[in-house]
Design a protein around this motif. Structure first.
Motif, mmCIF file in Angstrom:
data_model
loop_
_atom_site.group_PDB
_atom_site.id
_atom_site.type_symbol
_atom_site.label_atom_id
_atom_site.label_comp_id
_atom_site.label_asym_id
_atom_site.label_seq_id
_atom_site.Cartn_x
_atom_site.Cartn_y
_atom_site.Cartn_z
ATOM 1 N N HIS A 91 0.816 -1.220 0.000
ATOM 2 C CA HIS A 91 0.000 0.000 0.000
ATOM 3 C C HIS A 91 0.847 1.266 0.000
ATOM 4 O O HIS A 91 0.437 2.294 0.520
ATOM 5 C CB HIS A 91 -0.983 0.029 1.165
ATOM 6 C CG HIS A 91 -1.913 -1.136 1.189
ATOM 7 N ND1 HIS A 91 -2.881 -1.286 2.137
ATOM 8 C CD2 HIS A 91 -2.041 -2.218 0.388
ATOM 9 C CE1 HIS A 91 -3.537 -2.397 1.923
ATOM 10 N NE2 HIS A 91 -3.031 -2.981 0.865
ATOM 11 N N GLU A 108 4.359 6.569 1.680
ATOM 12 C CA GLU A 108 3.190 6.056 2.382
ATOM 13 C C GLU A 108 2.083 7.102 2.343
ATOM 14 O O GLU A 108 2.300 8.255 2.701
ATOM 15 C CB GLU A 108 3.542 5.713 3.827
ATOM 16 C CG GLU A 108 2.434 4.935 4.500
ATOM 17 C CD GLU A 108 2.904 4.239 5.757
ATOM 18 O OE1 GLU A 108 2.080 4.080 6.654
ATOM 19 O OE2 GLU A 108 4.097 3.874 5.820
ATOM 20 N N PRO A 110 -1.650 7.501 3.905
ATOM 21 C CA PRO A 110 -2.565 6.866 4.873
ATOM 22 C C PRO A 110 -3.946 6.533 4.306
ATOM 23 O O PRO A 110 -4.589 5.593 4.747
ATOM 24 C CB PRO A 110 -2.690 7.903 5.995
ATOM 25 C CG PRO A 110 -1.527 8.808 5.837
ATOM 26 C CD PRO A 110 -1.126 8.769 4.399
ATOM 27 N N GLU A 111 -4.384 7.282 3.297
ATOM 28 C CA GLU A 111 -5.711 7.030 2.712
ATOM 29 C C GLU A 111 -5.762 5.777 1.842
ATOM 30 O O GLU A 111 -6.843 5.320 1.475
ATOM 31 C CB GLU A 111 -6.148 8.246 1.867
ATOM 32 C CG GLU A 111 -6.484 9.477 2.675
ATOM 33 C CD GLU A 111 -5.253 10.257 3.139
ATOM 34 O OE1 GLU A 111 -5.426 11.176 3.951
ATOM 35 O OE2 GLU A 111 -4.131 9.945 2.714
ATOM 36 N N THR A 113 -5.974 2.640 2.120
ATOM 37 C CA THR A 113 -6.312 1.531 3.008
ATOM 38 C C THR A 113 -6.726 0.316 2.187
ATOM 39 O O THR A 113 -6.998 0.419 0.991
ATOM 40 C CB THR A 113 -7.478 1.930 3.932
ATOM 41 O OG1 THR A 113 -8.625 2.208 3.121
ATOM 42 C CG2 THR A 113 -7.122 3.137 4.777
ATOM 43 N N GLN A 114 -6.803 -0.819 2.843
ATOM 44 C CA GLN A 114 -7.251 -2.039 2.164
ATOM 45 C C GLN A 114 -8.688 -1.867 1.658
ATOM 46 O O GLN A 114 -9.026 -2.334 0.579
ATOM 47 C CB GLN A 114 -7.153 -3.249 3.107
ATOM 48 C CG GLN A 114 -7.515 -4.563 2.442
ATOM 49 C CD GLN A 114 -6.603 -4.885 1.270
ATOM 50 O OE1 GLN A 114 -5.398 -4.684 1.302
ATOM 51 N NE2 GLN A 114 -7.199 -5.405 0.199
ATOM 52 N N GLU A 115 -9.493 -1.186 2.435
ATOM 53 C CA GLU A 115 -10.894 -0.949 2.023
ATOM 54 C C GLU A 115 -10.946 -0.128 0.740
ATOM 55 O O GLU A 115 -11.692 -0.440 -0.189
ATOM 56 C CB GLU A 115 -11.650 -0.229 3.143
ATOM 57 C CG GLU A 115 -13.097 0.058 2.805
ATOM 58 C CD GLU A 115 -13.795 0.849 3.905
ATOM 59 O OE1 GLU A 115 -14.918 1.309 3.628
ATOM 60 O OE2 GLU A 115 -13.241 1.011 5.003
#
Length: 190
Positions: A91, A108, A110-111, A113-115
Motif C-alpha cells: 500500500h 506512504e 494513509p488514505e 487503506t485495504q478498504e
C-alpha cells in the motif's frame, strides 16, 4: 381580436421557451453530470486493464524500467486527463504521473487503506496533500503468479467533469436559442 390572440400565443410561446430552458439547465445538467461520471468510471477501469496488460506485468517482472513506465503513464495522463498512481502490495505509492520525479517514490499515503484499494470505484475521494478537489477513482489490482503485486489507481476530478458538462450545456443552449429564434421568426411572419 386577431392581434390579442396573437399576443396570447406569443406569451404562451415565450413561457414555454423559458420553462424548457429551466428544465434543460437544471434537470438536464444533473442527468448529464451523472452520466459523465459513470462513463468516466468505465473509461478509467478499462484504461487500467490496458495498462496492466501492456506495462505492469513487465514492470513487476523487472523487464521494464520505472522511467519508461512513468513516461508511458504520463502520456496516458496527459491525453485522458487522469491522474495515475501505481501502488505496491504494501500500500505504498511507488509512481505518480503528476509528481516531478519519474523514479520510484515509495511514499506512504494513509488514505490507501485495504478498504479503498479493494473497491472498484470510489466517489468523492479526498486525499489531502495530493488533491485540491474531490475526485472519482477506479482501482485495479495487479496480479502476477496468483498473488497481488500492486494496484493501479486512477483519479479524475469532478472539476474536469463539470467543465465537460458546461461545454455540452453551452452547445445545447446555443442550439435551443437558434431553434426558438427561428420558430419565433416564423411565428411573427405568419
Amino acid at each position: 381580436m386577431f392581434r390579442s390572440i396573437r399576443l396570447k400565443f406569443l406569451g404562451i410561446y415565450l413561457l414555454v421557451v423559458v420553462i424548457i430552458f429551466l428544465v434543460f439547465n437544471l434537470g438536464g445538467t444533473h442527468l448529464l453530470r451523472s452520466q459523465l461520471v459513470e462513463s468516466r468510471k468505465d473509461l478509467m477501469y478499462k484504461e487500467a486493464e490496458l495498462i496492466e496488460e501492456s506495462y505492469l506485468e513487465n514492470y513487476f517482472q523487472e523487464q521494464m524500467s520505472s522511467y519508461y513506465l512513468s513516461s508511458q503513464l504520463r502520456t496516458i495522463d496527459m491525453f485522458l486527463d487522469l491522474r495515475i498512481w501505481i501502488v505496491d502490495a504494501g500500500h505504498r505509492l511507488i509512481l505518480d504521473t503528476r509528481s516531478a520525479s519519474s523514479q520510484v517514490l515509495n511514499t506512504e499515503v494513509p488514505e490507501l487503506t485495504q478498504e479503498f484499494l479493494s473497491s472498484r470505484y470510489s466517489d468523492h475521494v479526498r486525499i489531502p496533500g495530493y488533491f485540491s478537489e474531490e475526485c472519482i477513482s477506479a482501482v485495479l489490482p495487479v496480479s502476477l503468479n496468483y498473488r497481488v503485486r500492486g494496484y493501479i489507481v486512477m483519479f479524475s476530478s469532478y472539476e474536469s467533469i463539470d467543465k465537460t458538462v458546461d461545454s455540452y450545456m453551452n452547445v445545447i443552449n446555443i442550439a435551443q436559442l437558434f431553434l426558438f429564434g427561428v420558430l419565433l421568426l416564423v411565428f411573427l411572419v405568419i
